[in-house]
Design a protein around this motif. Structure first.
Motif: not given
Length: 99
Positions: A37-42, A51-55, A78-79
């Protein structure tokens, strides 16, 4: 006021700021490691800012450069290409500049 500006003040460029978005998502106990998973900022217009990965614990930390007083939307999915995630049913949270 100068004659060149037609008697109007020139608009000031927006100030830039660094926004650090940190969060935690609840991951299912089973199969949590199956999908990266990734977190995306718009921004409000839907432009991907970062964006950055979710650990493995479900935490993320994204730093983005924005104009001051910009509302953002955070999506976790998802990435993938950011615009694919934006159009998906990925979990999202909106944050206003006033927050």
């Amino acid at each position: 006021m100068s004659e060149k500006s037609g008697g109007r003040k020139a608009a000031r460029p927006a100030k830039r700021a660094t926004l650090r978005v940190q969060g935690n998502v609840a991951l299912p106990a089973e199969g949590a490691g199956d999908v990266e998973l990734h977190a995306y900022v718009f921004d409000r217009a839907g432009t991907a800012l970062g964006s950055a990965p979710v650990d493995a614990k479900g935490t993320f930390d994204v730093s983005v450069s924005i104009d001051e007083h910009t509302d953002v939307e955070i999506m976790v999915g998802p990435e993938a290409e950011p615009q694919v995630v934006r159009r998906s049913a990925a979990a999202s949270k909106r944050a206003s500049a006033a927050d």
